[in-house]
Design a protein around this motif. Sequence first.
Motif, PDB file in Angstrom:
ATOM      1  N   ASP A   9      43.170  13.743  42.519  1.00  0.00           N
ATOM      2  CA  ASP A   9      43.710  14.017  41.190  1.00  0.00           C
ATOM      3  C   ASP A   9      43.895  15.510  40.919  1.00  0.00           C
ATOM      4  N   ASP A  10      43.723  16.352  41.940  1.00  0.00           N
ATOM      5  CA  ASP A  10      43.888  17.793  41.723  1.00  0.00           C
ATOM      6  C   ASP A  10      44.949  18.376  42.648  1.00  0.00           C
ATOM      7  N   ALA A  11      45.962  17.564  42.976  1.00  0.00           N
ATOM      8  CA  ALA A  11      46.925  17.970  43.999  1.00  0.00           C
ATOM      9  C   ALA A  11      47.963  18.960  43.499  1.00  0.00           C
ATOM     10  N   ALA A  12      48.216  19.001  42.198  1.00  0.00           N
ATOM     11  CA  ALA A  12      49.323  19.828  41.691  1.00  0.00           C
ATOM     12  C   ALA A  12      48.841  20.765  40.601  1.00  0.00           C
ATOM     13  N   PRO A  13      48.158  21.842  40.960  1.00  0.00           N
ATOM     14  CA  PRO A  13      47.712  22.796  39.936  1.00  0.00           C
ATOM     15  C   PRO A  13      48.887  23.534  39.309  1.00  0.00           C
ATOM     16  N   ARG A  29      41.499  34.256  39.936  1.00  0.00           N
ATOM     17  CA  ARG A  29      40.068  33.950  40.042  1.00  0.00           C
ATOM     18  C   ARG A  29      39.544  33.288  38.768  1.00  0.00           C
ATOM     19  N   LEU A  30      40.106  33.663  37.624  1.00  0.00           N
ATOM     20  CA  LEU A  30      39.683  33.032  36.371  1.00  0.00           C
ATOM     21  C   LEU A  30      40.062  31.555  36.336  1.00  0.00           C
ATOM     22  N   TYR A  31      41.222  31.215  36.869  1.00  0.00           N
ATOM     23  CA  TYR A  31      41.670  29.818  36.871  1.00  0.00           C
ATOM     24  C   TYR A  31      41.135  29.032  38.069  1.00  0.00           C
ATOM     25  N   GLY A  32      40.792  29.723  39.137  1.00  0.00           N
ATOM     26  CA  GLY A  32      40.293  29.027  40.316  1.00  0.00           C
ATOM     27  C   GLY A  32      41.323  28.072  40.887  1.00  0.00           C
ATOM     28  N   TYR A  33      40.889  26.859  41.188  1.00  0.00           N
ATOM     29  CA  TYR A  33      41.789  25.859  41.781  1.00  0.00           C
ATOM     30  C   TYR A  33      42.651  25.141  40.738  1.00  0.00           C
ATOM     31  N   ASP A  34      42.533  25.545  39.467  1.00  0.00           N
ATOM     32  CA  ASP A  34      43.340  24.913  38.423  1.00  0.00           C
ATOM     33  C   ASP A  34      44.738  25.515  38.330  1.00  0.00           C
ATOM     34  N   ALA A  35      44.989  26.617  39.013  1.00  0.00           N
ATOM     35  CA  ALA A  35      46.303  27.255  38.915  1.00  0.00           C
ATOM     36  C   ALA A  35      46.591  28.059  40.174  1.00  0.00           C
ATOM     37  N   VAL A  36      47.890  28.292  40.385  1.00  0.00           N
ATOM     38  CA  VAL A  36      48.370  29.201  41.425  1.00  0.00           C
ATOM     39  C   VAL A  36      49.087  30.332  40.703  1.00  0.00           C
ATOM     40  N   VAL A  37      48.592  31.553  40.867  1.00  0.00           N
ATOM     41  CA  VAL A  37      49.123  32.699  40.133  1.00  0.00           C
ATOM     42  C   VAL A  37      49.864  33.617  41.101  1.00  0.00           C
ATOM     43  N   GLY A  38      51.123  33.905  40.781  1.00  0.00           N
ATOM     44  CA  GLY A  38      51.928  34.774  41.624  1.00  0.00           C
ATOM     45  C   GLY A  38      52.199  36.109  40.956  1.00  0.00           C
ATOM     46  N   ASN A  39      52.082  37.201  41.731  1.00  0.00           N
ATOM     47  CA  ASN A  39      52.345  38.548  41.228  1.00  0.00           C
ATOM     48  C   ASN A  39      53.741  38.970  41.649  1.00  0.00           C
ATOM     49  N   PHE A  40      54.631  39.115  40.680  1.00  0.00           N
ATOM     50  CA  PHE A  40      56.008  39.520  40.956  1.00  0.00           C
ATOM     51  C   PHE A  40      56.346  40.802  40.186  1.00  0.00           C
ATOM     52  N   GLY A  41      55.387  41.725  40.222  1.00  0.00           N
ATOM     53  CA  GLY A  41      55.585  43.004  39.555  1.00  0.00           C
ATOM     54  C   GLY A  41      56.450  43.950  40.374  1.00  0.00           C
ATOM     55  N   PHE A  42      57.251  44.766  39.673  1.00  0.00           N
ATOM     56  CA  PHE A  42      58.160  45.727  40.294  1.00  0.00           C
ATOM     57  C   PHE A  42      57.911  47.078  39.627  1.00  0.00           C
ATOM     58  N   PRO A  43      57.160  47.980  40.276  1.00  0.00           N
ATOM     59  CA  PRO A  43      56.855  49.274  39.654  1.00  0.00           C
ATOM     60  C   PRO A  43      58.115  50.042  39.275  1.00  0.00           C
ATOM     61  N   GLY A  44      58.112  50.582  38.071  1.00  0.00           N
ATOM     62  CA  GLY A  44      59.228  51.384  37.604  1.00  0.00           C
ATOM     63  C   GLY A  44      60.391  50.596  37.041  1.00  0.00           C
ATOM     64  N   SER A  45      60.289  49.290  37.038  1.00  0.00           N
ATOM     65  CA  SER A  45      61.428  48.468  36.611  1.00  0.00           C
ATOM     66  C   SER A  45      61.539  48.409  35.099  1.00  0.00           C
TER      67      SER A  45
END
Length: 617
Positions: free
Chosen positions: A410-414, A453-469
């Motif tokens: 029941d935890d296949a799609a965070p 780390r705050l969400y753990g296995y409940d979420a997948v967090v992606g960093n798409f930052g672009f410095p200076g944008s």
Amino acid sequence: MMFKRSLFRVLILSCVLAFSACGGNTPAITTDQPITTDPPTEPVIVTEPPKPEILPVFLDVKNGNDENDGTTPENAVATFDKAFSLLREERSLVVVMNTVVTDKQFIMPEYDGLVTITSVYDDVDFRKENGASLNVAALVLSGDVHFENITLMPQEKGAYISCRFNDLSIGEGVNVSSDGGNLISIIGGYYVTDLALNQENTMKAEDVSYKGDCRISVMSGTWDFFMGGNYRAGINSAVGTFNGNMTVDIGGTAEFLSADHANDVISDVVTAGGENIHKGSVTLNISGGRFACPVYGISKLGTYMNAVAANDKTGTSGLIFGDDVRYEADITINISGGVFTAENCAYIGALQVAGDTAVHGDFKLSVSGGDFGDNMTFSALGMIGNSVAEGIPNDKEAKCFNKVNGKESDDAAPLRIACIGDSITFGTCAWFEELDGYLFSDEYFYYPAVLQRLYGYDAVVGNFGFPGSNISLSSYSKYYQSCSYNRMTAFDPDIVVIALGTNNAPFIAANGPDFKNAYRTMIEDIHTRFPEAKLIMTTALYRWDDWGNQLYVEGYVIPYQKDLANEYDYVTLYDTFTEFKPYATDEFYHDRLHPNNAGYAKLAEIMKKGIDPLIGK
């Protein structure tokens, strides 16, 4: 058939009886005796032609001469170049007779076939006779190579073998030795240089991309880390694309002893895939060996220099990316043996950094053997596809699989959270910091990494930052046409956190229409691509680096953001300006514009506070 055989037996029996009645010497045959007309079965002996002996080329860098033919130790050649020039199908063995110290970057000569390199031949062990070894700093393959019964010595810390997607086999008797405790790492693809690190940088995406299959086998030796694809030296290193199937076999007495922390974002551990886009499949077969670090199907991609040129955005042959930015790979990990009891060997999973590599494909983990530590966790976190685990021990955790040991999970799609923004999202001014005796990398402290780390296995967090944008349709640093935005579109987000506008402050007064139009274009494009995704527009953070810019943030940027959010019912405005302003102190900021490690940790908490109501928390 049985009828014909029975009839034939009856006719024979009649003839025998008649012959006996006429005085023949044939004994009477009773019906309980077995009768058969089948010919006797004799063993068929199949003889295979003897395999031709693989003839050697002897290499003696001290006493050899390239005028020799290399057929005997007395007639040894002096260089690898000469040795490889003498190789043939029946002569593909190079015997290293003494210590060979290679150049800092030694590119092995080309040969169209498999080359075996050893220090043992005809019962003579030149390691014992002459102290033979191959001393390397950067050993680069130009063809398929098999090492056996040889000593490899690292010349310095960080020594490596780069396969460049050629097949590599580490057979029996390979000893990796160093007086200084340094080890050698194995890189399946390219070691991709970085100009900013004073390395010669001639590698574009097309230079480090490859189409075809690759197989690497490691059955002995003590190594640092293993990466079955490209290794990117720094942020300016090209990424490239591997189109093919990577198969990695690890067993025997092989050991991987990387001391990088299991939870550090940029740890170099054991990964069958590398720091490149992958299209095809990854298979990791572990039948033995010992592991002091985590094991994954695909490595993290790592941070990169953004580009806004069309060829990098659409992915033809750009500076950073190759074919495109979408991972499409099936991952299989088969474990039938091996020791995974080290405290730092805490994870076996599909993806090293789930939010960094959004892989569209299936993941299958099969465990039929092995010795696992008490803290071991098996994970499919980050996969976009079906994930199945079989043979997981009952006392071990298996996270984010669709099915575990035949049972639905029941935890296949965070939840998938994409963080887009400028240098504050990227993590500029975060710094290495020691925690509990380990020096963690700067990426460990970026706010999206902390949010993960705050969400753990409940979420997948992606960093798409672009410095200076910034938000613009005309500026060179426009976010909407960057590698980061393009990668976000391959992430398949459920939540998109938009943190842009801070860099617009200096010119917002004269460019209000461009700001609004660019924001609308990006918002509508995201909604078109992901109509079910929730969009959070965060207000620009308080700028106490420059009073004039701060007036522009409060007088122009934030009012424009409020107006834009009201235009769309699928956009939620979140007032991070107000939430984060109390932390505008030297305790939480590095330069009064970018947070420090403590500031990014606080920002992650604030972002989570804004996300949670949208997901029912």
